[in-house]
Design a protein around this motif. Structure first.
Motif, short mmCIF file in Angstrom:
data_model
loop_
_atom_site.label_atom_id
_atom_site.label_comp_id
_atom_site.label_asym_id
_atom_site.label_seq_id
_atom_site.Cartn_x
_atom_site.Cartn_y
_atom_site.Cartn_z
N GLN A 1 38.90 41.62 56.99
CA GLN A 1 39.47 43.17 56.50
C GLN A 1 38.67 42.96 54.90
OE1 GLN A 1 40.53 41.00 58.61
NE2 GLN A 1 43.26 40.75 58.06
N PHE A 2 39.32 42.05 54.71
CA PHE A 2 39.43 41.68 53.67
C PHE A 2 37.47 41.69 52.28
CE2 PHE A 2 43.77 41.49 52.74
CZ PHE A 2 43.86 40.79 53.45
N HIS A 3 37.52 42.87 51.85
CA HIS A 3 36.20 42.54 50.58
C HIS A 3 37.02 41.37 50.30
CE1 HIS A 3 37.64 44.95 47.62
NE2 HIS A 3 37.51 44.16 47.08
N MET A 4 35.62 40.22 49.27
CA MET A 4 35.63 39.41 49.04
C MET A 4 35.75 39.66 47.22
SD MET A 4 37.01 37.24 51.20
CE MET A 4 36.76 36.04 49.85
N ILE A 5 37.19 38.89 46.59
CA ILE A 5 36.97 39.09 45.24
C ILE A 5 37.20 37.71 44.57
CG2 ILE A 5 38.95 39.66 43.68
CD1 ILE A 5 40.00 41.51 44.65
N LYS A 6 36.61 37.24 43.76
CA LYS A 6 36.01 36.18 43.39
C LYS A 6 37.12 35.85 42.07
CE LYS A 6 31.72 36.34 42.40
NZ LYS A 6 31.65 37.68 42.18
N TYR A 7 37.48 34.42 41.98
CA TYR A 7 38.77 33.99 41.22
C TYR A 7 38.05 34.78 39.69
CZ TYR A 7 43.20 32.00 42.06
OH TYR A 7 44.16 31.31 42.46
N GLU A 8 37.00 34.54 39.72
CA GLU A 8 36.95 34.72 38.50
C GLU A 8 36.54 35.97 37.42
OE1 GLU A 8 35.17 32.66 40.22
OE2 GLU A 8 32.95 33.51 40.63
N ASP A 9 36.70 37.00 38.91
CA ASP A 9 36.96 38.04 38.40
C ASP A 9 38.14 38.63 38.46
OD1 ASP A 9 34.00 39.18 41.17
OD2 ASP A 9 34.11 38.47 38.90
N LEU A 10 39.10 38.27 38.30
CA LEU A 10 40.71 38.40 37.84
C LEU A 10 41.11 37.72 37.00
CD1 LEU A 10 42.45 37.46 41.85
CD2 LEU A 10 41.73 39.37 40.11
N ARG A 11 41.83 38.26 36.30
CA ARG A 11 42.33 38.26 34.87
C ARG A 11 43.72 38.27 34.90
NH1 ARG A 11 38.03 36.81 34.31
NH2 ARG A 11 36.33 37.63 33.22
N TRP A 12 44.42 37.07 34.89
CA TRP A 12 46.11 37.17 35.13
C TRP A 12 47.34 37.33 33.18
CZ3 TRP A 12 43.23 34.33 38.96
CH2 TRP A 12 44.70 34.59 40.10
N CYS A 13 47.84 38.68 33.44
CA CYS A 13 48.80 38.85 32.30
C CYS A 13 50.23 38.70 32.01
CB CYS A 13 48.25 40.27 32.69
SG CYS A 13 46.12 40.90 31.97
N GLU A 14 50.50 39.54 32.02
CA GLU A 14 51.97 38.68 31.95
C GLU A 14 52.78 38.69 32.96
OE1 GLU A 14 51.37 41.83 30.66
OE2 GLU A 14 52.52 43.47 30.92
N SER A 15 54.02 37.70 33.23
CA SER A 15 54.83 37.96 34.49
C SER A 15 55.70 38.69 34.43
CB SER A 15 55.23 36.15 34.35
OG SER A 15 56.24 36.75 35.38
N LEU A 16 56.22 39.48 35.59
CA LEU A 16 56.48 40.23 35.92
C LEU A 16 57.78 40.30 36.70
CD1 LEU A 16 53.80 43.65 36.72
CD2 LEU A 16 54.87 42.83 35.10
N GLY A 17 58.04 39.11 36.81
CA GLY A 17 59.38 38.53 37.81
C GLY A 17 58.85 37.64 39.16
N GLN A 18 59.70 37.50 39.43
CA GLN A 18 59.91 35.79 41.02
C GLN A 18 60.88 37.08 42.12
OE1 GLN A 18 59.59 33.15 38.80
NE2 GLN A 18 61.78 32.33 39.27
N GLY A 19 59.60 37.01 42.78
CA GLY A 19 60.73 36.93 44.58
C GLY A 19 61.37 35.98 44.73
N SER A 20 62.29 35.55 46.39
CA SER A 20 62.49 34.39 46.59
C SER A 20 61.41 33.31 46.64
CB SER A 20 63.29 35.02 48.13
OG SER A 20 62.49 36.20 48.47
#
Ligand code: 8MY
Length: 278
Positions: free
Chosen positions: A1-20
């Protein structure tokens, strides 16, 4: 049910923090649609390495929310890394702490939106399991002077309750869940709704903040209620939701009806803009 996103289509920008168990980053997703390049702001939520074992419950939470859509439910694009629509103003608890003074009608508007999301999930017999202000995302801040109202999106439940150390989710997690974490019923969300309503009307402050585990357990063992608001009708609704008997908690329709009567009460006019908490 997810349409596939390719890794290379993603850009990581700034970290917004972390949960547990997770780390969240601002990012962008690139789609080529009908020959055009579309860049979308996204929120990238990574399960941290030493929690790979709860991968399947991370996936399960995400896939559950991706199978249904509703205007107040967060859009989840993909998994491995969970790719979420980027919600402009972030988590409600941080917003309330930053903002300090929002009007009573602003808070009731947010409460009604959460209640309608819960009503939608109840109709689908889906228990969210992790209702709290941190999982309410503010897509639109709303500005009374411009006549625009806030708009919230309920985030994914995250790692399911059985995996979580449910103790540190007291008092959001319903008491009966401590006995049987795998038996998540719809009534559990009603309890958490009450605790979230309390956060909403207490400047985003976490209820029972600062209590150690022992005291938190005693809170349940001695059938305590959260400190009640001076607004008795609100305090009543919160304690109805946080009833230790799951069957006695109000239905979503009743919650929405009671919120509507709170909205029309003169308390709202008297408290148009809350004073800054001292
Ligand atoms: N300053 C600032 C700022 C931070 C975040 C966003 N946006 C956003 N979009 C999402 N889809 C999810 C989240 N979350 C934040 C905590 C959690 C809990 O898991 N989610 N934040 C916007 C502004």
């Amino acid at each position: 049910q997810f349409h596939m996103i390719k890794y290379e289509d993603l850009r990581w920008c700034e970290s917004l923090g972390q949960g547990s168990f997770t780390r969240i980053f601002k990012g962008s997703k690139i789609d080529i649609r009908d020959g055009e390049r579309h860049v979308t702001d996204v929120l990238l939520k990574e399960l941290d390495a030493n929690h790979k074992n709860c991968w399947e419950s991370f996936f399960e939470a995400a896939s559950l929310m991706s199978q249904i859509s509703h205007k107040h439910l967060l859009l989840v694009y993909g998994i491995n890394v969970m790719v979420q629509e980027f919600v402009k103003c972030g988590a409600l608890d941080l917003f309330l702490k930053r903002e300090g003074s929002v009007s009573v009608s602003w808070k009731l508007d947010v409460a009604k939106q959460l209640a309608s999301a819960l009503n939608f999930l109840e109709e689908k017999n889906i228990t969210h399991g992790n209702i709290c202000a941190k999982n309410l995302l503010l897509a639109r801040e709303g500005d009374a002077s411009q006549g625009s109202s806030p708009f919230i999106k309920l985030s994914d439940p995250g790692i399911n309750v059985a995996m979580l150390v449910v103790l540190d989710r007291i008092p959001w997690v319903a008491p009966e869940v401590l006995e049987a974490p795998e038996r998540l019923e719809l009534e559990c969300d009603k309890w958490s709704f009450g605790a979230t309503l309390w956060e909403l009307f207490n400047g985003g402050q976490a209820p029972l903040q600062g209590l150690d585990l022992e005291r938190k357990l005693q809170f349940y063992e001695t059938y305590k209620q959260l400190p009640s608001s001076e607004w008795t009708e609100l305090a009543d609704l919160i304690s109805q939701c946080m009833n230790y008997q799951p069957a006695f908690r109000p239905s979503c329709r009743s919650i929405i009806r009671q919120l509507n009567s709170l909205i029309t009460s003169d308390y709202v006019i008297l408290h148009a803009a809350e004073p800054l908490p001292d």
